[in-house]
Design an enzyme around this catalytic site. Structure first.
Site, short mmCIF file in Angstrom:
data_model
loop_
_atom_site.label_atom_id
_atom_site.label_comp_id
_atom_site.label_asym_id
_atom_site.label_seq_id
_atom_site.Cartn_x
_atom_site.Cartn_y
_atom_site.Cartn_z
CE1 TYR A 139 -7.22 -84.57 2.87
CE2 TYR A 139 -8.35 -82.68 1.85
CZ TYR A 139 -7.58 -83.84 2.12
OH TYR A 139 -7.59 -84.48 0.73
CE LYS B 245 -4.12 -84.89 1.22
NZ LYS B 245 -3.48 -86.14 0.86
CB SER C 298 -6.97 -81.77 -1.54
OG SER C 298 -8.07 -81.14 -1.38
N1 UFG Z 1 -23.27 -81.41 0.36
C1 UFG Z 1 -24.67 -81.26 0.76
N2 UFG Z 1 -24.94 -82.31 1.28
C2 UFG Z 1 -24.37 -83.35 1.67
C3 UFG Z 1 -23.05 -83.57 1.50
C4 UFG Z 1 -22.52 -82.21 0.58
O1 UFG Z 1 -25.32 -80.28 0.43
O2 UFG Z 1 -25.23 -84.44 2.39
C5 UFG Z 1 -22.87 -80.27 -0.68
C6 UFG Z 1 -21.88 -79.28 0.15
O3 UFG Z 1 -22.11 -78.34 0.78
C7 UFG Z 1 -20.93 -79.00 -0.99
C8 UFG Z 1 -21.11 -80.12 -2.09
O4 UFG Z 1 -22.35 -80.63 -1.55
O5 UFG Z 1 -21.43 -77.75 -1.50
C9 UFG Z 1 -19.95 -81.16 -2.31
O6 UFG Z 1 -19.51 -81.36 -0.93
P1 UFG Z 1 -18.50 -82.74 -0.63
O7 UFG Z 1 -18.59 -82.87 0.67
O8 UFG Z 1 -18.90 -83.76 -1.68
O9 UFG Z 1 -16.98 -82.18 -1.31
P2 UFG Z 1 -16.34 -80.82 -0.84
O10 UFG Z 1 -16.47 -79.95 -1.97
O11 UFG Z 1 -16.71 -80.43 0.75
O12 UFG Z 1 -15.05 -81.27 -0.51
C10 UFG Z 1 -14.16 -81.59 -1.45
C11 UFG Z 1 -13.35 -83.01 -1.14
C12 UFG Z 1 -12.36 -82.63 0.03
C13 UFG Z 1 -11.58 -81.47 -0.42
C14 UFG Z 1 -12.46 -80.34 -0.81
C15 UFG Z 1 -11.88 -79.13 -1.24
O13 UFG Z 1 -13.97 -84.14 -0.69
O14 UFG Z 1 -11.48 -83.67 0.21
O15 UFG Z 1 -13.26 -80.64 -1.86
O16 UFG Z 1 -11.21 -79.26 -2.19
F1 UFG Z 1 -10.90 -80.94 0.63
#
Ligand code: UFG
Length: 319
Positions: free
Chosen positions: A140, A144, A116
């Protein structure tokens, strides 16, 4: 054709990988405990063994007659990993030890591992290449990194060659609708947004609009799950040709902001998507962006989905 054991093959990414392997004429055996995967994601022309990676005798049995492994089974909720690290240590680290030991015992010499972008932590520069320092911000991500280190040692000591695929933000569904299992408890932006589109939720919360980005919301590198799946098939092929171990980022190299995602989804579904602005979510970097040069050069990989609207459209297959 070589036989591939897909551990976690009933999950979101795993089921897309199984489909891609079958399309490339590989023989496939799925090993999955169905804790987060779905029975409806199983393909009739792949063998299935229900089992847990923590059950070593069962895993060892599943490894018989296998030429290569795709290892996707893991816990993946970043927030939960900070509250319950014990669960992540056992599932993601002890589980990885079991997989590698079963491979060593059965002389299986090739593994493709689901890593990841979480291994990097806050970007020191973007786009990030594979040489970017590893500073995971959450447990997490740490699990990895640890599995990648384990694989380095099992390569050196046991001759097991690996490809570690560092996924950025996986999104979308199989365009033919062959993968049907929805995320049971969505934590990520797009499946949550789909619940707003279908009326299961009233609004989308946007976490933070004061980031140093073009519109104040976070930028991510959304990569279609079918493009991820293709990279697994290319990695298996390359390892079975006898090539060296490799670490590969998988992203498109393009950033899309949360606001841009909402605008794109409104266009695709011809619907207004209500949003509310909320506090920043802790641990969110402003920008995550992959350099995918290694994937292009070493795997001959190229993303087919480069337009966010096309990625979002594929969610309609199952929502
Ligand atoms: N977000 C919102 N509202 C929500 C959910 C997410 O605004 O309800 C925003 C988050 O703040 C972020 C973006 O949308 O800015 C993407 O969020 P995600 O949770 O979809 O994804 P992340 O980038 O946080 O996480 C992903 C993977 C993880 C991994 C991470 C870092 O899902 O497994 O990237 O690589 F760990």
């Amino acid at each position: 054709m070589p036989k591939v054991l897909v551990i976690g093959g009933a999950g979101y990414i795993g089921s897309h990988v199984v489909k891609a392997l079958l399309q490339s004429q590989y023989s496939v055996r799925v090993y999955d405990d169905l804790s987060s995967g779905h029975e409806i994601n199983l393909f009739a022309n792949a063998e299935f063994i229900k089992g847990d990676i923590l059950d070593y005798p069962s895993l060892n049995e599943a490894m018989k007659g296998i030429d290569a492994v795709v290892f996707l089974a893991a816990k993946k909720a970043v927030g939960e990993s900070m509250i319950n690290p014990e669960k992540y240590a056992v599932n993601n680290i002890v589980g990885s030890v079991n997989v590698l030991n079963a491979m060593a015992e059965n002389e299986v010499k090739a593994i493709v591992f689901s890593s990841s972008a979480a291994v990097y932590g806050i970007p020191q520069y973007v786009p990030m290449d594979e040489k970017h320092p590893l500073n995971p911000l959450n447990f997490y991500g740490f699990t990895k990194v640890e599995t990648e280190r384990l694989m380095q040692w099992y390569d050196a000591l046991k001759g097991i060659k690996y490809t570690s695929l560092r996924y950025f933000n996986a999104a979308g569904y199989d365009a033919d609708g062959d993968v049907k299992g929805k995320d049971k408890e969505p934590q990520n932006l797009l499946p949550i947004l789909m619940e707003v589109v279908t009326g299961k939720r009233d609004f989308l919360q946007i976490f933070g609009n004061d980031y140093d980005t073009r519109d104040g919301t976070c930028l991510r590198d959304y990569i279609h799950v079918t493009d991820l799946a293709t990279a697994h098939v290319l990695s298996i092929k390359r390892l079975l040709e006898g090539k060296e171990s490799l670490i590969v980022n998988l992203g498109t190299g393009t950033g899309t902001s949360v606001k841009e995602i909402v605008i794109a989804a409104e266009k695709v579904f011809e619907k207004n998507i209500p949003v509310k602005y909320a506090e920043r979510r802790s641990g969110d970097p402003a920008v995550l962006l992959a350099s995918n040069e290694t994937a292009r050069k070493e795997l001959g990989w190229e993303p087919k989905y480069t337009n966010i609207e096309d990625i979002i459209r594929t969610f309609a297959k199952i929502y």
